[in-house]
Structures are given as structure tokens and as C-alpha cells.
Scaffold this motif. Structure first.
Motif, PDB file in Angstrom:
ATOM      1  N   ASN A 119       0.827  -1.212   0.000  1.00 44.67           N
ATOM      2  CA  ASN A 119       0.000   0.000   0.000  1.00 44.67           C
ATOM      3  C   ASN A 119       0.861   1.262   0.000  1.00 44.67           C
ATOM      4  OD1 ASN A 119       0.851   0.157   2.610  1.00 44.67           O
ATOM      5  ND2 ASN A 119      -1.150   0.563   3.473  1.00 44.67           N
TER       6      ASN A 119
ATOM      7  N   ARG B  29      -2.739   8.097  -1.270  1.00 46.52           N
ATOM      8  CA  ARG B  29      -3.749   8.136  -0.209  1.00 46.52           C
ATOM      9  C   ARG B  29      -4.993   7.378  -0.628  1.00 46.52           C
ATOM     10  NH1 ARG B  29      -4.787  13.839   2.427  1.00 46.52           N
ATOM     11  NH2 ARG B  29      -5.938  12.616   3.931  1.00 46.52           N
TER      12      ARG B  29
ATOM     13  N   ARG C 205      -4.392   3.749  -0.290  1.00 53.19           N
ATOM     14  CA  ARG C 205      -4.456   3.239   1.078  1.00 53.19           C
ATOM     15  C   ARG C 205      -5.883   2.982   1.535  1.00 53.19           C
ATOM     16  NH1 ARG C 205       0.377   7.204   2.255  1.00 53.19           N
ATOM     17  NH2 ARG C 205       1.961   5.836   1.428  1.00 53.19           N
TER      18      ARG C 205
ATOM     19  N   LEU D  26      -4.553  -1.845   5.391  1.00 59.02           N
ATOM     20  CA  LEU D  26      -3.501  -2.589   6.084  1.00 59.02           C
ATOM     21  C   LEU D  26      -3.738  -2.502   7.583  1.00 59.02           C
ATOM     22  CD1 LEU D  26      -0.832  -4.055   6.331  1.00 59.02           C
ATOM     23  CD2 LEU D  26       0.359  -1.940   5.902  1.00 59.02           C
TER      24      LEU D  26
ATOM     25  N   PHE E  87      -2.094  -3.339  10.980  1.00 56.40           N
ATOM     26  CA  PHE E  87      -0.784  -3.685  11.521  1.00 56.40           C
ATOM     27  C   PHE E  87      -0.892  -4.667  12.675  1.00 56.40           C
ATOM     28  CE2 PHE E  87       0.665  -0.065   9.179  1.00 56.40           C
ATOM     29  CZ  PHE E  87       1.988  -0.360   8.918  1.00 56.40           C
TER      30      PHE E  87
ATOM     31  N   GLN F 112      -3.046   1.854  18.034  1.00 55.39           N
ATOM     32  CA  GLN F 112      -3.180   3.089  17.251  1.00 55.39           C
ATOM     33  C   GLN F 112      -4.482   3.807  17.562  1.00 55.39           C
ATOM     34  OE1 GLN F 112      -4.858   2.082  13.355  1.00 55.39           O
ATOM     35  NE2 GLN F 112      -3.579   0.270  13.496  1.00 55.39           N
ATOM     36  N   LEU F 113      -5.289   3.251  18.470  1.00 55.63           N
ATOM     37  CA  LEU F 113      -6.550   3.911  18.830  1.00 55.63           C
ATOM     38  C   LEU F 113      -6.223   5.194  19.574  1.00 55.63           C
ATOM     39  CD1 LEU F 113      -8.416   0.753  20.159  1.00 55.63           C
ATOM     40  CD2 LEU F 113      -8.836   1.910  17.999  1.00 55.63           C
TER      41      LEU F 113
ATOM     42  N   ASP G  34     -13.216   6.977  16.520  1.00 55.51           N
ATOM     43  CA  ASP G  34     -11.949   6.425  16.052  1.00 55.51           C
ATOM     44  C   ASP G  34     -12.112   5.722  14.705  1.00 55.51           C
ATOM     45  OD1 ASP G  34      -9.153   5.881  17.683  1.00 55.51           O
ATOM     46  OD2 ASP G  34      -9.490   4.543  15.988  1.00 55.51           O
ATOM     47  N   VAL G  35     -13.192   4.972  14.584  1.00 58.33           N
ATOM     48  CA  VAL G  35     -13.416   4.245  13.333  1.00 58.33           C
ATOM     49  C   VAL G  35     -13.693   5.223  12.187  1.00 58.33           C
ATOM     50  CG1 VAL G  35     -14.870   2.513  12.209  1.00 58.33           C
ATOM     51  CG2 VAL G  35     -14.195   2.208  14.575  1.00 58.33           C
TER      52      VAL G  35
ATOM     53  N   TYR H 102     -12.247   7.955  11.698  1.00 53.02           N
ATOM     54  CA  TYR H 102     -11.014   8.657  11.312  1.00 53.02           C
ATOM     55  C   TYR H 102     -10.588   8.338   9.873  1.00 53.02           C
ATOM     56  CZ  TYR H 102      -6.061   9.977  11.547  1.00 53.02           C
ATOM     57  OH  TYR H 102      -4.820  10.508  11.311  1.00 53.02           O
ATOM     58  N   GLY H 103     -10.599   7.046   9.524  1.00 56.51           N
ATOM     59  CA  GLY H 103     -10.194   6.643   8.174  1.00 56.51           C
ATOM     60  C   GLY H 103     -11.081   7.234   7.082  1.00 56.51           C
TER      61      GLY H 103
ATOM     62  N   ASN I 196     -10.612  10.875   6.623  1.00 56.74           N
ATOM     63  CA  ASN I 196      -9.378  11.196   5.904  1.00 56.74           C
ATOM     64  C   ASN I 196      -9.533  11.019   4.399  1.00 56.74           C
ATOM     65  OD1 ASN I 196      -7.711  11.968   7.984  1.00 56.74           O
ATOM     66  ND2 ASN I 196      -7.121   9.871   8.459  1.00 56.74           N
TER      67      ASN I 196
ATOM     68  N   GLY J 285     -11.619   0.162  12.065  1.00 64.92           N
ATOM     69  CA  GLY J 285     -11.075   1.438  11.607  1.00 64.92           C
ATOM     70  C   GLY J 285     -10.518   1.349  10.195  1.00 64.92           C
TER      71      GLY J 285
ATOM     72  N   MET K 121     -12.867   2.139   5.668  1.00 64.52           N
ATOM     73  CA  MET K 121     -12.448   2.804   4.434  1.00 64.52           C
ATOM     74  C   MET K 121     -12.913   2.021   3.205  1.00 64.52           C
ATOM     75  SD  MET K 121      -8.745   4.403   5.335  1.00 64.52           S
ATOM     76  CE  MET K 121      -7.868   2.888   5.492  1.00 64.52           C
TER      77      MET K 121
ATOM     78  N   ARG L 228      -4.353   4.557   7.433  1.00 68.15           N
ATOM     79  CA  ARG L 228      -5.747   4.953   7.573  1.00 68.15           C
ATOM     80  C   ARG L 228      -5.985   6.315   6.925  1.00 68.15           C
ATOM     81  NH1 ARG L 228      -7.029   4.488  13.803  1.00 68.15           N
ATOM     82  NH2 ARG L 228      -9.197   4.678  13.154  1.00 68.15           N
TER      83      ARG L 228
ATOM     84  N   PRO M  10      -1.477   7.768  21.046  1.00 68.07           N
ATOM     85  CA  PRO M  10      -0.971   6.406  21.190  1.00 68.07           C
ATOM     86  C   PRO M  10       0.489   6.359  21.651  1.00 68.07           C
ATOM     87  CG  PRO M  10      -2.061   6.662  19.079  1.00 68.07           C
ATOM     88  CD  PRO M  10      -1.920   8.022  19.665  1.00 68.07           C
TER      89      PRO M  10
END
Lengths: 310, 267
Positions: free
Chosen positions: A54, A79, A82, A87, A89, A95-96, A104-105, A107-108, A111, A156, A160, B184, B206
């Protein structure tokens, strides 16, 4: 629609005394809707490879084509890529950061330039897919348990709407039940949305159960890329790489060594059960006992191998 | 970007500089830093330049590794140089509005710039040739005399070594979280200052959490191994001076004497 790697090479710290090859001339093609298992010993280059897919890492040479386009070409929208190649990790729960799971979910998708409302819809859909109960959506992600956090983090990425989902050891640190549930969720996603899945894992058992094809990396080289059964035939070579075939493959191998005519490349307990049962029937079926107890015997065998498997 | 930070990153080759006792290197770095500030004579700076670059050659660390540390202080450098350049009174050369450039300003700015750059180069050289463990060993032993004034030298050294040890870990962690958020769709590069600051939140939250978690884990692990501070602790590999270390001290003294003496040069 595919991901194609061509002679992908990545060298860490090029030009210093610490120079080392992470990937060496890797070429392969993954078709749309495939479920790929990516296996390799620690340090074999798995994480490095998936980060190229990605565009998070740039190759030292070679390139990656997504749907026929070179993703490292000038002006390619990374972008957007992605959003299409999601991806997740290792330990994604770290990363929350938002105040609520839902935020939080979102966020993607935000973006990606979606409106507040669309992002919320996507987020709810993704959370549902990830199997997190609605009562957690408004809670702080830091109040959740480990397994729930991981689901939230995976949601999250799902939000997307990726066509390809790459998961780096998604079951690390989960208990057996959490692991099975998570893998079921992933498999479900693969079936329902026809998302291409690349599952990075240490566990041959997990990979054998779900993957259409298995990719084996060893010290930066692509060693095998074939159906699980064909890969498991090389179980001796796999052992040399610090890997192993599923336990059931070893059992089948032993049966064969004992002179029983079974396929030694079998990788899952279900397949083994069928194989043994069909052999049993082909050799005349129930000789002394009735048909029912014959099935019982087959099941018994299957279960005892399950026990060795765990 | 994150790979630019060289503090606490050891470059593993074998050289005379690498083999020196860490106390020598610490003292040497201190002497060098002080020597830059005792004088502002040109010949002295030529000497300092020669010594610094000679040492870098001796250390066999590639030059671009040493200069990497400069990127981190670029802003500081630009600000301090321009302040000196524009806000020093003296013989003016030309002026734009309230800003004027003077001969004194130029000379101050140049000295300031050179001092800052050498400061960073010298300390980078030390950290690149000394492992964090050696460094704190050196500090602990070298400052041991302060124990008599009830300064907790061991504890300070331990804190330092932990802090140094954590730098690469945190850099790696930052890199990881940054990548995860980039995956993300996060964008850390474009946008104005406020947008950039906002974009840092998904990185910093984080990162802080993980730093606290790691600190708590480490404290637990240390307690589990009965760590109770410096009293009565012995070393597995105690430091002791070799002949080359004594020679290095001698050279250091000569260098410093020369630098100090340059103050009395007539020009």
C-alpha cells in the motif's frame, strides 16, 4: 483487478555497514477475491513486503502494480490507494486515539474526504462487520478488553471500504476463542464482500484452513507460492526455515509411512477426516461393525488428531 | 524524517575512538565544548576544526551520519544566527527598516553558528562511538566523587541510561504508529500549521500511552529482579584506564592549553 509485484527488492540501511536485504527479487500476482496466507519466520520480510503493497515503504528496486497501475509512479494517488488496500498492523489496538470507538473508526473515512454522515454510516457498518456489539460504540476505546480493542481497530481500516485487506498477525496475543472468532470474521468478510485477503501468520493451522494460496517467505526470498496442499508437501523444507506444516499433515505422513494409502499433503482436520473416511469405505467399509460405528471411528480419528493439533 | 535523529544511536565499527574509555570521551567532549567558548580567535577555531575533523576521520563513522544530527537543530541554528546577525549593535554595513547588519553582527553570527554546529558534531561523534551502556558507566564512574556530597550519581546515571535506551524505542514506536495512521489515510505533511498540529493528535495519544505502558513494564521488571538502587551494586565489567586513555588525556590537555592560550593572541 489484482496486485502484482515485480522484482521487488528492499535493502535496509543501504550503503552502511548495517546494510541488509529485507526482500530480494519478489515477483507474484494476487487475483481479485483471493484469500492469501503469508507465512514466514520472524525477520523473513513479511512485514516489509506488506508495507510495500500500500505504498508505505518504497522499494530499493522493482515495483508494485495495483489494478495494472504502477503505485510508485510519479503522481500516483497513494492516499487513495491506502483506502483501497487496507492494512491492519500487528497489535492494531495501539493506534486507537479517539474519545469514542465510533469516532476512532470514523477517522479513516474522514481522511478519505467523506462527509460526516457518510463516515458515520461507514463506521457503523464496519463495526458491525467486525463483530463489536453496539453498546461499545460510544465508549472510550481504552475501556475495552484486548479482543474488543482489536476489533475496533480492524473496523477502523474496514470503514475505508478496502478491496484488499491485509492483516499482519491479527490473532497475536488473543486467546484461542478470540482467535477463532476473529478468523471467522475475516473469512466471513472474504465470502460476503469478496474482499481480497492477505493474512500474515505464524500458524500453519490457521492459514491452511482459510487460504486459497500460501506464500512462504524465507530470508527475503519468495520460497513457495501455491495451494496449501502443494506447499505442505515441502514440510521438510519448511522445517529448515523454522516453520512447520500443520500437525495433521505430520499425522497423515505417519499414516502413510505405516503403509496406509492417504494423501500426505492434507492440511486441515476436515480434509483428513474425509480422506480417512473415503479410504475406509473404499476398503470395504464396515467389516465387523455397522455403518454408523464406521463413521464414529472416522470421527474419532479426526478428533484425536485435532487434539494433537492444538 | 525520524531517522535523522542520531542521539543515542551507536555506529558499530572498530576504531581507536570506539575503543577509548567512555570517561575519556565524555571528558573530551566537555573539554572540546568548553574550548569553543573560551576563545573567539580565528587560529584557535582552525585548530578546533582540525581536531574535530581529524577525530571524525579516526572514528571511521561516515561523515553523513555525524551531520545527520544537524538537521534537528536547523531551526535553532537559523534563529540564533539571524538574531545575532540583525540585532547586534556596532559598525553598520546596511539597514532595512529597523534591521541592520553590522560587522560585529556578522562575526558574532558566524561564531555562534560554528559553535552550535561543532557542539552537535562533537556530541554526535561521542554518542555514535559509545554505546549507551558505556556512556552511563562512564558517567557513573566519572562523577562518582559527587556521592560524597550525597548526589545520587547511580540513580541519575540509571535514569540517563534508561532515557537513552528509550530514544530509539520511541522513535521506532513513532514510526510504527505513523505508518498505521498513514495506512488509515492520515496526512502528516501537508496543510498549514494548525492542520499539522491537529494531525499530530492521532500520533501523540498512542505514543504517550505506549511510553507510559513501557515505563510501567520496565519498573515492574526491575523490581522483579530486586533492583534497589546503587548501594552495594557491583559491576560485571568495571572500567579501567589503558595506556591509550592516558595519552588521550594528555593530548586533551595540550589542546585545551593551546585554545586557552589563543586568548592572548594580539589579533
Amino acid at each position: 483487478m489484482s496486485i502484482r509485484c515485480e522484482k521487488l527488492t528492499h535493502i535496509y540501511q543501504q550503503g552502511t555497514v548495517m546494510e541488509s536485504y529485507a526482500l530480494r527479487d519478489i515477483s507474484f500476482e494476487i487475483q481479485d477475491g483471493e484469500f492469501i496466507g503469508l507465512i514466514g519466520h520472524t525477520g523473513s520480510g513479511k512485514s516489509t513486503l506488506i508495507q510495500h503493497l500500500n505504498g508505505l515503504m518504497r522499494p530499493s528496486s522493482g515495483t508494485v502494480y495495483f489494478n495494472g497501475e504502477d503505485i510508485f509512479a510519479q503522481g500516483y494517488d497513494l492516499r487513495k490507494l491506502r483506502g483501497q488496500v487496507g492494512l491492519v498492523f500487528q497489535y492494531p489496538e495501539y493506534q486507537l486515539f479517539e474519545e469514542t470507538v465510533l469516532a476512532d473508526v470514523k477517522y479513516g473515512p474522514k481522511n478519505m474526504g467523506l462527509s460526516e454522515q457518510e463516515a458515520e454510516e461507514r463506521a457503523r457498518e464496519a463495526l458491525e462487520l467486525s463483530g463489536l456489539q453496539p453498546e461499545f460504540y460510544a465508549r472510550s476505546p481504552f475501556e475495552l478488553s484486548g479482543g474488543q480493542k482489536r476489533r475496533a481497530a480492524i473496523a477502523g481500516v474496514l470503514a475505508m471500504g478496502p478491496q484488499v485487506l491485509i492483516l499482519d498477525e491479527p490473532t497475536a496475543g488473543l486467546d484461542p476463542k478470540g482467535r477463532d472468532e476473529l478468523l471467522e470474521t475475516v473469512s466471513d468478510l472474504h465470502k460476503r464482500r469478496h474482499t481480497t485477503i492477505i493474512l500474515v501468520s505464524h500458524s500453519m493451522e490457521d492459514v491452511a484452513r482459510y487460504a486459497d494460496r500460501i506464500m512462504v517467505l524465507n530470508e527475503g526470498n519468495l520460497q513457495y507460492f501455491d495451494t496449501p496442499r502443494r506447499v505442505f508437501r515441502y514440510f521438510r523444507e519448511l522445517e529448515k526455515m523454522g516453520l512447520s506444516a500443520p500437525q495433521i499433515t505430520y499425522l497423515m505422513q505417519e499414516l502413510r509411512d505405516e503403509g496406509i494409502d492417504v494423501d500426505p499433503s492434507i492440511g486441515t482436520i476436515e480434509e483428513a477426516r474425509e480422506e480417512i473416511l473415503s479410504l475406509y469405505w473404499s476398503q470395504g467399509g464396515p467389516l465387523a461393525a455397522g455403518a454408523d460405528s464406521g463413521t464414529e471411528a472416522g470421527r474419532g480419528l479426526g478428533e484425536s488428531s485435532a487434539a494433537t493439533g492444538k | 524524517m525520524l531517522r535523522d535523529i542520531t542521539i543515542g544511536q551507536y555506529y558499530p565499527v572498530d576504531s581507536v575512538i570506539h575503543r577509548l574509555d567512555p570517561r575519556v570521551k565524555l571528558a573530551g567532549t566537555m573539554v572540546f565544548l568548553i574550548s569553543l567558548f573560551v576563545t573567539s580567535k580565528l587560529p584557535a577555531y582552525l585548530l578546533a576544526t582540525g581536531v574535530l575533523f581529524g577525530l571524525i576521520r579516526l572514528s571511521r563513522v561516515p561523515f553523513r551520519f555525524i551531520t545527520k544530527g544537524l538537521k534537528a537543530i536547523m531551526i535553532l541554528l537559523v534563529i540564533s544566527v539571524s538574531f545575532n546577525l540583525f540585532l547586534t549593535t556596532g559598525t553598520p554595513i546596511f539597514r532595512i527598516g529597523f534591521l541592520q547588519i553590522t560587522w560585529e553582527g556578522i562575526s558574532l553570527a558566524v561564531f555562534m553558528g560554528v559553535r552550535l554546529i561543532y557542539l552537535v558534531l562533537a556530541s554526535s561523534l561521542m554518542t555514535l562511538t559509545t554505546t549507551p551502556n558505556q556512556l552511563t558507566d562512564g558517567l557513573e564512574k566519572g562523577l562518582g566523587f559527587l556521592n560524597r556530597f550525597s548526589v545520587p550519581v547511580h540513580e541519575i546515571a540509571m535514569m540517563m541510561s534508561i532515557a537513552l535506551r528509550f530514544i530509539p524505542i520511541l522513535i521506532e514506536e513513532t514510526d510504527k504508529i505513523m505508518k498505521a495512521q498513514t495506512a488509515r489515510g492520515a496526512d502528516f505533511e501537508s496543510g498549514n500549521l494548525i492542520q499539522k498540529a491537529k494531525a499530530m493528535v492521532p500520533l501523540l495519544v498512542p505514543l504517550f500511552l505506549s511510553a507510559f505502558r513501557r515505563a510501567a513494564d520496565l519498573a515492574m521488571a526491575m523490581e522483579a529482579r530486586c533492583y534497589h538502587g546503587g548501594a552495594g551494586r557491583t559491576k560485571m565489567k568495571p572500567l579501567h584506564y589503558e595506556k591509550r586513555d592516558k595519552n588521550a588525556y594528555l593530548l586533551m590537555a595540550v589542546y585545551f592549553a593551546l585554545m586557552a592560550a589563543s586568548r592572548f593572541l594580539p589579533f
